[in-house]
Design an enzyme around this catalytic site. Sequence first.
Site, short mmCIF file in Angstrom:
data_model
loop_
_atom_site.label_atom_id
_atom_site.label_comp_id
_atom_site.label_asym_id
_atom_site.label_seq_id
_atom_site.Cartn_x
_atom_site.Cartn_y
_atom_site.Cartn_z
N GLY A 43 0.84 -1.21 0.00
CA GLY A 43 0.00 0.00 0.00
C GLY A 43 0.87 1.25 0.00
O GLY A 43 0.65 2.18 -0.78
N HIS A 44 1.90 1.26 0.88
CA HIS A 44 2.81 2.41 0.91
C HIS A 44 3.57 2.51 -0.41
O HIS A 44 3.77 3.62 -0.93
CB HIS A 44 3.83 2.25 2.04
CG HIS A 44 3.24 2.24 3.41
ND1 HIS A 44 3.27 1.13 4.24
CD2 HIS A 44 2.59 3.21 4.10
CE1 HIS A 44 2.70 1.42 5.39
NE2 HIS A 44 2.26 2.67 5.33
N GLN A 160 -9.18 9.34 8.90
CA GLN A 160 -7.93 10.12 8.95
C GLN A 160 -7.78 10.98 7.70
O GLN A 160 -7.48 12.18 7.77
CB GLN A 160 -6.74 9.16 9.08
CG GLN A 160 -5.39 9.82 8.84
CD GLN A 160 -4.22 8.89 9.07
OE1 GLN A 160 -3.90 8.58 10.19
NE2 GLN A 160 -3.55 8.44 8.01
O1 PAF Z 1 -1.37 6.74 8.66
C1 PAF Z 1 -0.31 6.80 9.30
O2 PAF Z 1 0.61 6.00 9.10
C2 PAF Z 1 -0.13 7.87 10.38
O3 PAF Z 1 -1.32 8.11 11.05
C3 PAF Z 1 0.47 9.18 9.82
C4 PAF Z 1 -0.47 9.84 8.83
C5 PAF Z 1 1.81 8.90 9.18
C6 PAF Z 1 0.69 10.17 10.98
O4 PAF Z 1 1.55 9.67 11.94
#
Ligand code: PAF
Length: 286
Positions: A43-44, A160
């Site tokens: 995903g990343h 988020q």
């Molecule tokens: O989604 C994440 O991995 C975290 O919540 C983030 C956005 C890097 C903030 O620490």
Amino acid sequence: MRKNAKEIKIIKSPAALQKFSKKMQAHGKSIGLVPTMGALHKGHASLIEMSAKNNDITIVSIFVNPTQFGANEDFAIYPRRLKADAKLCATAGANIIFAPEPQAMYPLPLQTFVHNPSLEHLYCGKYRPVHFAGVLSVVAKLFNISLPNKAYFGEKDFQQLHLIKKMVQDLNFPIKIIGAKTIREKSGLAISSRNEYMSPKEREAASSIYAGMITAKKCCKGRSTCLLPTELKNIIQKKIQQAGGKIQYIEIVNKNDLMPAKTTKNAVILLACYFGKTRLIDHLEL
Ligand code: PAF
């Protein structure tokens, strides 16, 4: 992914990264930021690839942010593996990793936080009361340190992503927020760094989350106005519970404002549940 990945530069100091980004800006280079907590996965990689394709410089931040974890959560055991992460970042096309120590990000305890009082205590926030203020505040810091033109986040953390978009809009950050589709395992389980907490049996059972949401979505087909949230929630709940999962919450909300949905139009399922001790979140548009 790129085959001939270059050596990647790791920057640990916020001041050094800010200096670097200012220099890049002065040279007219566009910067893409992929904020992460590490333990990087497919995903990343897809976010990094997207950024590398659309920006001159891609920065990946890797920081397990203490302020977004509650007292009894998994901060201490959250997987940390910078070497493997650096390899994935380089292969996916990133130029810089920003990996500060907590002391560098928080030399003194934070007194100034970004809050969204309307949304931070709903859904996930109901069970993780400090979480979203911690996320918004660290993301604001990461934006000010890396000065990106664009920032990339997965849709998996749906609430988020919504809160970050709202923060950027409300506080006039000159940054475009790009949300990317959730990447799933073959079983349908959303890929997450926390999946590795589960036993193979739990991981298999957790595929019921996606199966439940898909079944609910099928029930909605052709019923554009008569959404019955309780009926849909029951379908998902039954599927997850039959597989041994424990529901924390299931809500059907409007994807544009995260308020309870009245119809299937623009509606999205948000949920959190446990398989064993692992808390998983997921979402699906109806
Ligand atoms: O989604 C994440 O991995 C975290 O919540 C983030 C956005 C890097 C903030 O620490």
